[in-house]
Scaffold this active site. Structure first.
Site, PDB file in Angstrom:
ATOM      1  N   GLU A  75      -6.097  -8.887   0.451  1.00 42.58           N
ATOM      2  CA  GLU A  75      -6.286  -8.790   1.939  1.00 42.58           C
ATOM      3  C   GLU A  75      -7.840  -8.106   1.597  1.00 42.58           C
ATOM      4  O   GLU A  75      -8.725  -7.263   0.945  1.00 42.58           O
ATOM      5  CB  GLU A  75      -5.595  -7.023   2.516  1.00 42.58           C
ATOM      6  CG  GLU A  75      -4.160  -7.567   2.528  1.00 42.58           C
ATOM      7  CD  GLU A  75      -3.620  -6.534   3.459  1.00 42.58           C
ATOM      8  OE1 GLU A  75      -4.140  -5.418   4.316  1.00 42.58           O
ATOM      9  OE2 GLU A  75      -2.631  -6.082   3.004  1.00 42.58           O
TER      10      GLU A  75
ATOM     11  N   GLU B 183       0.665  -0.813  -0.026  1.00 38.87           N
ATOM     12  CA  GLU B 183       0.436  -0.171   0.010  1.00 38.87           C
ATOM     13  C   GLU B 183       1.022   1.139   0.015  1.00 38.87           C
ATOM     14  O   GLU B 183       0.080   1.993   0.653  1.00 38.87           O
ATOM     15  CB  GLU B 183      -0.571   0.170   1.148  1.00 38.87           C
ATOM     16  CG  GLU B 183      -1.721  -1.203   1.508  1.00 38.87           C
ATOM     17  CD  GLU B 183      -3.456  -1.128   2.334  1.00 38.87           C
ATOM     18  OE1 GLU B 183      -2.862  -0.195   3.386  1.00 38.87           O
ATOM     19  OE2 GLU B 183      -3.851  -1.563   2.508  1.00 38.87           O
TER      20      GLU B 183
END
Length: 484
Positions: free
Chosen positions: A268, A123
């Site tokens: 995720e 991220e």
């Protein structure tokens, strides 16, 4: 014998739904994080993965012990390059080659580890990072890809960059308005084109829980898969849950920028079980089972039909994770810290239809550190003691709406003391808060609040053991300085 044929037909008919379910969730993945004070031995975790039919695992680094344990398991592995290494990988081709040689080639060629992906960063474009990794991610990605080519692994091992769902947005609030975020649009196009050109997937992390956490007005039912939410109509396409809508916003963003057929991995997705009023076992079970049922039919989403490539977040709780985003960060696992299931969850991968716990887990003695019976709540040392214990222990299960939210003042103090005590392997010195603590063999747990007994420490090496003891000694010196 006369009914044999008919009986076989009946059995097949009964088994068809189960067989279809098994086929549809083939290849479910899980994230294996290791930010734990007392991690399970890697061999125990690999057995846990295999026992539960989890065929893919995503790591956040390239931990040698984890990868060695995965050798020969057949489990597909995604290794990770942490964000703090991106600048080095970006600026030095030699560093990239060395990293690939040590963390990919060696394990693939000599350890029989089925590494399929390298996650370059995690991220890195998250808005809260304020652009820290914007300029290093793309060149790091290029260098790692070049290093994989040089190592002869580029056809087997693909690069990817797990992105938070905040890298795209919708101008209309509906999926069809999806595009990459304006401030990072050029960076995203560069990276996405590079991935696409090299046959690599776009990896995205999607969290309906976060939508609910940051927006108290978010419609709760829209986070789940029960069909109870008010539908969102997008030009005739109906969405009854935020996951499908979020995923399809990405599909639209990719399509608008020339990547209509690009593969997508959900890196995720999960729901925490503690640390917030909306984080509990009931909601977590409802979300996770709802999601598994939702993807079981291989129907995909309205914009992208077919099976979804998914890694559940996460496998096991991590009590050393940063709680800056929220106290829930330490409670994402479908298993507790000790590999015991939190709730009923059918992944469609076991004969029992239930999660199988970790085996041969070794616990410390059945004893706890609690507030001394004779201690008074107005003792001036208690506030400092609790503050110290929570800072070095884990008090994220305390507070409004949490699993231990029903404790009284003495219970809260005892929980804090015990957390610190267990984290320090029940060392005598860890339950010597001046005149206010004591060790008990009577379990102080309540119906909803679990006072943990820590598992025996697993030491990957002597350095870790020395570091653990050193930390306790240094901490006690600091504490005594505060209270004396």
């Amino acid at each position: 014998m006369g009914c044999l044929k008919g009986c076989v037909i009946i059995i097949i008919i009964i088994l068809i739904p189960f067989l279809c379910w098994m086929e549809s969730v083939d290849g479910i993945g899980a994230n294996w994080g290791t930010q734990s004070s007392h991690p399970l031995p890697p061999e125990t975790v690999v057995k846990l993965l295999r026992d539960n039919g989890i065929q893919k695992v995503k790591l956040f680094d390239a931990d040698y012990g984890s990868l060695r344990a995965l050798g020969g398991s057949g489990i597909e592995v995604m290794v990770g390059i942490p964000n703090d290494m991106l600048a080095t990988m970006a600026s030095s081709m030699k560093a990239a080659e060395k990293w690939v040689s040590k963390n990919v080639s060696d394990h693939v060629n000599n350890g029989n580890v089925n590494i399929r992906y390298v996650a370059v960063g995690n991220e890195p474009f998250l808005s809260t990072y304020n652009g820290t990794f914007l300029k290093s991610t793309y060149p790091a990605l290029q260098n790692i890809q070049a290093a994989l080519i040089k190592a002869g692994l580029a056809t087997k091992v693909k690069v990817t960059v797990p992105q938070n769902a905040d890298v795209y947005e919708s101008s209309t609030g509906a999926p069809s308005g999806g595009d990459f975020r304006a401030d990072i649009h050029d960076f995203m196009i560069k990276i996405t084109k590079f991935l696409n050109d090299n046959g690599s997937p776009f990896t995205v992390n999607i969290y309906p829980f976060i939508s609910l956490y940051i927006n108290p007005n978010f419609p709760v039912e829209y986070a789940f898969f029960d069909g109870n939410a008010t539908p969102v109509n997008d030009g005739g396409t109906t969405y009854t849950n935020v996951f499908d809508a979020n995923y399809d916003t990405l599909v639209w963003a990719l399509q608008k920028n020339g990547f209509a057929n690009m593969g997508i991995i959900v890196g995720e997705i999960g729901w925490p079980s503690d640390g917030d009023r909306n984080a509990n076992n009931q909601y977590a079970q409802r979300f996770m089972q709802g999601f598994m049922t939702h993807i079981a039919g291989n129907k995909g989403t309205p914009m992208r039909t077919g099976p979804l490539d998914v890694y559940l977040f996460s496998l096991i709780d991590e009590d050393d994770k940063s709680i800056q985003p929220g106290n829930f960060e330490r409670h994402w696992g479908v298993f507790y810290y000790d590999g015991q299931p939190k709730y009923s969850l059918n992944l469609g991968t076991t004969n029992s239809g239930a999660l199988i716990p970790a085996s041969n887990v070794r616990y410390l003695q059945k004893k706890w550190c609690v507030m001394k019976d004779s201690a008074k709540l107005d003792d001036p040392s208690i506030a400092q003691s609790v503050s110290y214990a929570c800072a070095l222990g884990d008090c994220t299960s305390l507070g409004y709406g949490t699993s231990c939210g029903d404790l009284d003042a003495r219970g809260n103090i005892s929980y804090a003391f015990n957390s610190y005590y267990q984290k320090n392997d029940q060392a005598d010195e860890a339950c010597k808060f001046p005149n206010v603590s004591m060790v008990t063999k009577e379990d102080p747990s309540t119906r909803t609040c679990r006072f943990e007994i820590m598992i025996e420490p697993y030491f990957a090496g002597v350095d870790r053991l020395i570091g653990s003891v050193g930390s306790l000694v240094a901490g006690l010196v600091l504490f005594l300085a505060l209270v004396l």
